[in-house]
Design a protein around this motif. Structure first.
Motif, mmCIF file in Angstrom:
data_model
loop_
_atom_site.group_PDB
_atom_site.id
_atom_site.type_symbol
_atom_site.label_atom_id
_atom_site.label_comp_id
_atom_site.label_asym_id
_atom_site.label_seq_id
_atom_site.Cartn_x
_atom_site.Cartn_y
_atom_site.Cartn_z
ATOM 1 N N GLU A 250 -61.660 45.994 30.189
ATOM 2 C CA GLU A 250 -60.902 45.452 31.310
ATOM 3 C C GLU A 250 -60.715 43.962 31.058
ATOM 4 O OE1 GLU A 250 -63.004 46.617 34.873
ATOM 5 O OE2 GLU A 250 -62.879 48.730 34.305
ATOM 6 N N PHE A 251 -59.530 43.455 31.428
ATOM 7 C CA PHE A 251 -59.221 42.049 31.195
ATOM 8 C C PHE A 251 -58.414 41.497 32.358
ATOM 9 C CE2 PHE A 251 -55.968 44.626 29.207
ATOM 10 C CZ PHE A 251 -54.780 44.019 29.548
ATOM 11 N N ASN A 252 -58.490 40.178 32.513
ATOM 12 C CA ASN A 252 -57.801 39.473 33.581
ATOM 13 C C ASN A 252 -57.129 38.259 32.959
ATOM 14 O OD1 ASN A 252 -57.003 38.228 35.982
ATOM 15 N ND2 ASN A 252 -58.965 38.539 36.988
ATOM 16 N N LEU A 253 -55.837 38.119 33.198
ATOM 17 C CA LEU A 253 -55.070 37.031 32.601
ATOM 18 C C LEU A 253 -55.044 35.815 33.518
ATOM 19 C CD1 LEU A 253 -51.991 39.145 31.444
ATOM 20 C CD2 LEU A 253 -54.000 38.517 30.113
ATOM 21 N N PRO A 254 -55.141 34.610 32.936
ATOM 22 C CA PRO A 254 -55.006 33.404 33.755
ATOM 23 C C PRO A 254 -53.547 33.232 34.172
ATOM 24 C CG PRO A 254 -55.170 32.810 31.444
ATOM 25 C CD PRO A 254 -55.383 34.300 31.530
ATOM 26 N N ALA A 255 -53.320 32.380 35.149
ATOM 27 C CA ALA A 255 -51.970 32.172 35.676
ATOM 28 C C ALA A 255 -51.091 31.317 34.766
ATOM 29 C CB ALA A 255 -52.054 31.541 37.062
ATOM 30 N N ALA A 256 -51.598 30.850 33.660
ATOM 31 C CA ALA A 256 -50.809 30.016 32.743
ATOM 32 C C ALA A 256 -49.542 30.744 32.311
ATOM 33 C CB ALA A 256 -51.654 29.663 31.521
ATOM 34 N N ALA A 257 -48.495 29.991 32.082
ATOM 35 C CA ALA A 257 -47.204 30.575 31.697
ATOM 36 C C ALA A 257 -47.297 31.308 30.362
ATOM 37 C CB ALA A 257 -46.142 29.486 31.633
ATOM 38 N N SER A 258 -48.036 30.757 29.431
ATOM 39 C CA SER A 258 -48.153 31.362 28.109
ATOM 40 C C SER A 258 -49.597 31.805 27.876
ATOM 41 C CB SER A 258 -47.741 30.348 27.042
ATOM 42 O OG SER A 258 -47.906 30.889 25.767
ATOM 43 N N VAL A 259 -49.806 33.101 27.806
ATOM 44 C CA VAL A 259 -51.135 33.658 27.573
ATOM 45 C C VAL A 259 -51.085 34.448 26.276
ATOM 46 C CG1 VAL A 259 -52.881 35.267 28.422
ATOM 47 C CG2 VAL A 259 -51.652 33.814 30.029
ATOM 48 N N ASN A 260 -52.063 34.224 25.408
ATOM 49 C CA ASN A 260 -52.090 34.927 24.140
ATOM 50 C C ASN A 260 -53.527 35.273 23.803
ATOM 51 O OD1 ASN A 260 -51.786 35.958 21.572
ATOM 52 N ND2 ASN A 260 -50.484 34.309 20.848
ATOM 53 N N SER A 261 -53.793 36.569 23.664
ATOM 54 C CA SER A 261 -55.090 37.065 23.242
ATOM 55 C C SER A 261 -54.849 38.449 22.650
ATOM 56 C CB SER A 261 -56.063 37.130 24.426
ATOM 57 O OG SER A 261 -57.365 37.456 23.987
ATOM 58 N N GLY A 262 -55.909 39.149 22.361
ATOM 59 C CA GLY A 262 -55.753 40.489 21.827
ATOM 60 C C GLY A 262 -57.093 41.118 21.526
ATOM 61 N N ILE A 263 -57.013 42.384 21.150
ATOM 62 C CA ILE A 263 -58.195 43.128 20.735
ATOM 63 C C ILE A 263 -57.912 43.620 19.324
ATOM 64 C CG2 ILE A 263 -59.662 45.128 21.186
ATOM 65 C CD1 ILE A 263 -58.723 44.883 24.146
ATOM 66 N N TYR A 264 -58.769 43.221 18.390
ATOM 67 C CA TYR A 264 -58.636 43.658 17.006
ATOM 68 C C TYR A 264 -59.525 44.874 16.781
ATOM 69 C CZ TYR A 264 -55.685 40.184 14.780
ATOM 70 O OH TYR A 264 -54.620 39.439 14.383
ATOM 71 N N LEU A 265 -58.910 45.970 16.403
ATOM 72 C CA LEU A 265 -59.604 47.223 16.136
ATOM 73 C C LEU A 265 -59.957 47.269 14.659
ATOM 74 C CD1 LEU A 265 -57.043 49.419 18.105
ATOM 75 C CD2 LEU A 265 -59.076 48.247 19.004
ATOM 76 N N LEU A 266 -61.227 47.439 14.359
ATOM 77 C CA LEU A 266 -61.760 47.404 12.993
ATOM 78 C C LEU A 266 -61.457 46.071 12.318
ATOM 79 C CD1 LEU A 266 -60.737 50.964 11.691
ATOM 80 C CD2 LEU A 266 -62.722 50.306 13.048
ATOM 81 N N ARG A 267 -61.087 45.069 13.124
ATOM 82 C CA ARG A 267 -60.673 43.730 12.675
ATOM 83 C C ARG A 267 -59.422 43.830 11.789
ATOM 84 N NH1 ARG A 267 -59.037 39.519 11.477
ATOM 85 N NH2 ARG A 267 -60.097 37.531 11.382
ATOM 86 N N ARG A 268 -58.649 44.943 12.013
ATOM 87 C CA ARG A 268 -57.447 45.194 11.204
ATOM 88 C C ARG A 268 -56.180 45.337 12.033
ATOM 89 N NH1 ARG A 268 -61.260 49.224 8.611
ATOM 90 N NH2 ARG A 268 -62.081 48.052 6.850
ATOM 91 N N TYR A 269 -56.296 45.927 13.221
ATOM 92 C CA TYR A 269 -55.118 46.266 14.021
ATOM 93 C C TYR A 269 -55.231 45.594 15.386
ATOM 94 C CZ TYR A 269 -55.761 50.005 10.611
ATOM 95 O OH TYR A 269 -56.005 50.717 9.465
ATOM 96 N N GLU A 270 -54.222 44.779 15.755
ATOM 97 C CA GLU A 270 -54.297 44.056 17.017
ATOM 98 C C GLU A 270 -53.454 44.712 18.108
ATOM 99 O OE1 GLU A 270 -53.356 39.747 19.125
ATOM 100 O OE2 GLU A 270 -52.857 40.006 17.019
ATOM 101 N N VAL A 271 -54.090 44.911 19.268
ATOM 102 C CA VAL A 271 -53.390 45.301 20.493
ATOM 103 C C VAL A 271 -53.297 44.013 21.311
ATOM 104 C CG1 VAL A 271 -53.378 46.754 22.553
ATOM 105 C CG2 VAL A 271 -54.367 47.637 20.424
ATOM 106 N N GLN A 272 -52.079 43.543 21.549
ATOM 107 C CA GLN A 272 -51.858 42.252 22.187
ATOM 108 C C GLN A 272 -52.216 42.236 23.667
ATOM 109 O OE1 GLN A 272 -48.250 40.014 20.528
ATOM 110 N NE2 GLN A 272 -50.306 39.215 20.301
ATOM 111 N N ILE A 273 -52.699 41.082 24.100
ATOM 112 C CA ILE A 273 -52.909 40.792 25.510
ATOM 113 C C ILE A 273 -52.058 39.562 25.815
ATOM 114 C CG2 ILE A 273 -54.556 40.035 27.259
ATOM 115 C CD1 ILE A 273 -56.705 41.644 25.806
ATOM 116 N N ILE A 274 -50.971 39.796 26.533
ATOM 117 C CA ILE A 274 -49.989 38.750 26.840
ATOM 118 C C ILE A 274 -49.531 38.955 28.269
ATOM 119 C CG2 ILE A 274 -47.625 37.988 26.322
ATOM 120 C CD1 ILE A 274 -48.101 38.760 23.441
ATOM 121 N N ASN A 275 -49.198 37.876 28.963
ATOM 122 C CA ASN A 275 -48.634 38.003 30.303
ATOM 123 C C ASN A 275 -47.163 38.383 30.171
ATOM 124 O OD1 ASN A 275 -47.817 37.922 32.918
ATOM 125 N ND2 ASN A 275 -48.035 35.713 33.151
#
Length: 187
Positions: free
Chosen positions: A41-66
């Protein structure tokens, strides 16, 4: 070493503030995985530009973006980084808890006559974002972005610090054969 804030049942990225920000950093599991099911579970800050993600096996990224209310295209929450946008945008407004349920079937390798490992089957990923399938048994062409090269070795799961104060909680992993090997059927 992670410099994340722990507070009231969640952890929050404390964005890197050095003279030169590395391309990618975050916290990762000490245990290595092959096939698995992950809930986060994740919660995004109110900032206009949000960039994060989850790296699976440190190979494949599922993005977390507003991307709440955005058209599907490049840079949507749930994108399989630079490989496939989500089928629909299920991103909530910043300040609301969201969830990913991710099933990963790692790539398959076999040793050839020369003793070298050869990939015989690509990784497959299913992502359910806030209860709705946004990727259904997607075949990954290879690693994403700055992910580690594909190999028969297991890898860690990493929560990315990419300069945004994203909060994470209620993370669990079930190792073993993943449901990603089968099509997800909504009920």
């Amino acid at each position: 070493k992670a410099h994340w804030k722990l507070a009231d049942g969640y952890m929050e990225v404390t964005p890197f503030k050095g003279p030169k920000s590395p391309r990618i950093q975050g916290i990762k599991t000490s245990k290595l995985f092959g096939d698995f099911q992950l809930h986060v579970e994740f919660n995004l800050p109110a900032a206009a530009s949000v960039n994060s993600g989850i790296y699976l096996l440190r190979r494949y990224e599922v993005q977390i973006i507003n991307s709440h209310g955005a058209k599907i295209g490049k840079s949507n929450c749930g994108e399989l980084y630079k490989q496939k946008p989500p089928d629909r945008d299920m991103c909530k407004k910043p300040g609301q808890w969201q969830s990913y349920d991710i099933m990963l079937r790692s790539p398959r390798f076999e040793k050839g006559a020369d003793g070298k490992s050869k990939k015989i089957e690509n990784a497959r990923i299913t992502v359910i974002h806030n209860g709705v399938a946004i990727h259904n048994n997607v075949i990954m062409k290879g690693k994403t972005g700055v992910g580690f090269p594909e190999s028969p070795e297991p890898g860690p799961i990493m929560l990315q610090d990419h300069g945004s104060a994203v909060q994470f909680r209620n993370i669990w992993i079930i190792p073993g054969p993943a449901a990603a090997a089968q099509d997800y059927k909504a009920k």
